[in-house]
Structures are given as C-alpha cells and as structure tokens.
Design a protein around this motif. Structure first.
Motif, PDB file in Angstrom:
ATOM      1  N   VAL A  18      -0.228  -2.155  -4.830  1.00 19.65           N
ATOM      2  CA  VAL A  18       0.411  -3.106  -5.737  1.00 19.65           C
ATOM      3  C   VAL A  18       0.201  -4.490  -5.138  1.00 19.65           C
ATOM      4  CG1 VAL A  18       2.587  -3.894  -6.747  1.00 19.65           C
ATOM      5  CG2 VAL A  18       2.135  -1.442  -6.526  1.00 19.65           C
ATOM      6  N   SER A  19      -0.416  -5.371  -5.909  1.00 19.61           N
ATOM      7  CA  SER A  19      -0.630  -6.747  -5.487  1.00 19.61           C
ATOM      8  C   SER A  19       0.259  -7.651  -6.321  1.00 19.61           C
ATOM      9  CB  SER A  19      -2.089  -7.161  -5.674  1.00 19.61           C
ATOM     10  OG  SER A  19      -2.900  -6.490  -4.748  1.00 19.61           O
ATOM     11  N   ILE A  20       0.931  -8.566  -5.646  1.00 22.50           N
ATOM     12  CA  ILE A  20       1.885  -9.460  -6.298  1.00 22.50           C
ATOM     13  C   ILE A  20       1.518 -10.894  -5.933  1.00 22.50           C
ATOM     14  CG2 ILE A  20       4.319 -10.087  -6.506  1.00 22.50           C
ATOM     15  CD1 ILE A  20       4.802  -7.213  -5.132  1.00 22.50           C
ATOM     16  N   ASN A  21       1.354 -11.728  -6.932  1.00 15.60           N
ATOM     17  CA  ASN A  21       1.116 -13.151  -6.719  1.00 15.60           C
ATOM     18  C   ASN A  21       2.220 -13.916  -7.422  1.00 15.60           C
ATOM     19  OD1 ASN A  21      -1.447 -12.981  -5.332  1.00 15.60           O
ATOM     20  ND2 ASN A  21      -2.276 -12.296  -7.280  1.00 15.60           N
ATOM     21  N   LYS A  30       0.852  -1.185   0.000  1.00 16.14           N
ATOM     22  CA  LYS A  30       0.000   0.000   0.000  1.00 16.14           C
ATOM     23  C   LYS A  30       0.888   1.235   0.000  1.00 16.14           C
ATOM     24  CE  LYS A  30      -3.946   2.185   0.841  1.00 16.14           C
ATOM     25  NZ  LYS A  30      -4.737   2.529  -0.290  1.00 16.14           N
ATOM     26  N   PHE A  31       0.909   1.951  -1.109  1.00 11.06           N
ATOM     27  CA  PHE A  31       1.703   3.168  -1.260  1.00 11.06           C
ATOM     28  C   PHE A  31       0.826   4.385  -0.991  1.00 11.06           C
ATOM     29  CE2 PHE A  31       4.027  -0.017  -3.563  1.00 11.06           C
ATOM     30  CZ  PHE A  31       5.347   0.284  -3.310  1.00 11.06           C
ATOM     31  N   PRO A  32       1.430   5.526  -0.655  1.00  4.31           N
ATOM     32  CA  PRO A  32       0.643   6.724  -0.348  1.00  4.31           C
ATOM     33  C   PRO A  32      -0.131   7.282  -1.541  1.00  4.31           C
ATOM     34  CG  PRO A  32       2.981   7.070   0.202  1.00  4.31           C
ATOM     35  CD  PRO A  32       2.853   5.728  -0.418  1.00  4.31           C
ATOM     36  N   SER A  33       0.309   6.954  -2.758  1.00  3.37           N
ATOM     37  CA  SER A  33      -0.356   7.504  -3.949  1.00  3.37           C
ATOM     38  C   SER A  33      -0.094   6.606  -5.153  1.00  3.37           C
ATOM     39  CB  SER A  33       0.168   8.912  -4.253  1.00  3.37           C
ATOM     40  OG  SER A  33       1.534   8.837  -4.660  1.00  3.37           O
ATOM     41  N   GLN A  35       3.560   3.690  -9.004  1.00  2.07           N
ATOM     42  CA  GLN A  35       4.081   3.594 -10.371  1.00  2.07           C
ATOM     43  C   GLN A  35       5.601   3.694 -10.399  1.00  2.07           C
ATOM     44  OE1 GLN A  35       1.643   6.739 -12.069  1.00  2.07           O
ATOM     45  NE2 GLN A  35       0.487   5.226 -13.246  1.00  2.07           N
ATOM     46  N   ILE A  36       6.172   4.462  -9.507  1.00  5.83           N
ATOM     47  CA  ILE A  36       7.628   4.570  -9.437  1.00  5.83           C
ATOM     48  C   ILE A  36       8.232   3.288  -8.882  1.00  5.83           C
ATOM     49  CG2 ILE A  36       9.526   5.778  -8.270  1.00  5.83           C
ATOM     50  CD1 ILE A  36       7.731   8.335  -8.476  1.00  5.83           C
ATOM     51  N   ALA A  37       7.563   2.654  -7.908  1.00  3.85           N
ATOM     52  CA  ALA A  37       8.084   1.437  -7.278  1.00  3.85           C
ATOM     53  C   ALA A  37       7.846   0.178  -8.113  1.00  3.85           C
ATOM     54  CB  ALA A  37       7.448   1.260  -5.908  1.00  3.85           C
ATOM     55  N   ALA A  38       6.806   0.160  -8.920  1.00  3.11           N
ATOM     56  CA  ALA A  38       6.428  -1.054  -9.661  1.00  3.11           C
ATOM     57  C   ALA A  38       7.558  -1.624 -10.527  1.00  3.11           C
ATOM     58  CB  ALA A  38       5.184  -0.790 -10.496  1.00  3.11           C
ATOM     59  N   PRO A  39       8.318  -0.817 -11.267  1.00  2.46           N
ATOM     60  CA  PRO A  39       9.408  -1.406 -12.056  1.00  2.46           C
ATOM     61  C   PRO A  39      10.453  -2.124 -11.206  1.00  2.46           C
ATOM     62  CG  PRO A  39       8.916   0.797 -12.849  1.00  2.46           C
ATOM     63  CD  PRO A  39       8.141   0.605 -11.578  1.00  2.46           C
ATOM     64  N   PHE A  40      10.690  -1.638  -9.995  1.00  2.00           N
ATOM     65  CA  PHE A  40      11.624  -2.330  -9.110  1.00  2.00           C
ATOM     66  C   PHE A  40      11.085  -3.715  -8.758  1.00  2.00           C
ATOM     67  CE2 PHE A  40      13.079  -3.685  -4.973  1.00  2.00           C
ATOM     68  CZ  PHE A  40      14.454  -3.630  -5.134  1.00  2.00           C
ATOM     69  N   LEU A  86       8.291   4.385   0.596  1.00  2.57           N
ATOM     70  CA  LEU A  86       7.395   4.427   1.746  1.00  2.57           C
ATOM     71  C   LEU A  86       6.140   3.629   1.399  1.00  2.57           C
ATOM     72  CD1 LEU A  86       6.628   5.563   4.531  1.00  2.57           C
ATOM     73  CD2 LEU A  86       5.659   7.536   3.330  1.00  2.57           C
ATOM     74  N   PHE A  87       5.878   2.535   2.130  1.00  2.00           N
ATOM     75  CA  PHE A  87       4.690   1.729   1.905  1.00  2.00           C
ATOM     76  C   PHE A  87       4.446   0.805   3.091  1.00  2.00           C
ATOM     77  CE2 PHE A  87       8.215  -0.753   0.300  1.00  2.00           C
ATOM     78  CZ  PHE A  87       7.940  -2.046   0.707  1.00  2.00           C
ATOM     79  N   LYS A  88       3.237   0.291   3.177  1.00  2.00           N
ATOM     80  CA  LYS A  88       2.878  -0.728   4.156  1.00  2.00           C
ATOM     81  C   LYS A  88       2.702  -2.032   3.391  1.00  2.00           C
ATOM     82  CE  LYS A  88       0.500   2.408   7.274  1.00  2.00           C
ATOM     83  NZ  LYS A  88      -0.761   2.756   7.919  1.00  2.00           N
ATOM     84  N   SER A  89       3.055  -3.138   4.029  1.00  2.00           N
ATOM     85  CA  SER A  89       2.929  -4.411   3.317  1.00  2.00           C
ATOM     86  C   SER A  89       2.269  -5.468   4.186  1.00  2.00           C
ATOM     87  CB  SER A  89       4.300  -4.900   2.860  1.00  2.00           C
ATOM     88  OG  SER A  89       5.127  -5.176   3.955  1.00  2.00           O
TER      89      SER A  89
END
Length: 101
Positions: A49-52, A9-12, A17-22, A80-83
């Motif tokens: 972002v959900s990852i399976n 869970k990202f703040p925005s 979108q910036i973190a997804a490529p990583f 910065l995110f919660k997981s």
C-alpha cells in the motif's frame, strides 16, 4: 507543494485489502482538519500500500504530523506490515480534471 509518502508492505494482498479501509478512514479524516491538498492511496497485487499525502505549506504538514502522524503506530497494534516513508517536495504532479477530458 510538500508531500509525505508512506510505503506499507503487507504479507499478502488479502491483508493489504483488509488494512486499506483503515488507512483511508484515518487519513480521510485529516483532509479538512489539516488542509490537505491531495491524498492518494494505491494497493498492489503483491500486498503493498503506497500513500501520498500532499500539503500546501509546512504548517499544514506539521499540523498533520501532530494530529494524525501516529496512525501507523495504531495500525501496528492490529496489522502485520513493514513500513518505510519520507518527506519530500513535489517536483512534478499531473492530475487531469475529469471535466477537461
């Protein structure tokens, strides 16, 4: 089939979108080395972002955790995110082959 699910869970949406490529690069590198049978990365307009990640065996899951399980710790140094997440057994999965459509 075994599955490992992550929910970030990202703040925005921009931050997600910036973190997804990583995420894609880190987990995409695990495909051949950990014998992944599937990988889905989804992004929502709310910045989630959900990852399976799917594995054919317990050994492949353990190999993944050993080699790539720390990717969230690495991300937390930059983003910065919660997981949350969980390990599970896939009870239903449908994926239509594009050739069949």
């Amino acid at each position: 089939m075994l599955s490992k699910t992550y929910h970030l869970k990202f703040p925005s949406l921009d931050a997600a979108q910036i973190a997804a490529p990583f995420v894609i690069e880190a987990l995409g590198n695990a495909i051949p080395s950990c014998n992944l049978s599937g990988l889905n990365v989804l992004i929502s307009k709310e910045g989630d972002v959900s990852i399976n990640v799917f594995f054919p065996s317990v050994n492949d899951l353990k190999t993944f955790e050993k080699k790539h399980g720390g990717f969230l710790d690495t991300m937390k140094k930059t983003f910065l995110f919660k997981s949350t997440g969980f390990d599970g057994v896939c009870i239903f999965n449908f994926d239509r082959n594009e050739d069949a459509a």
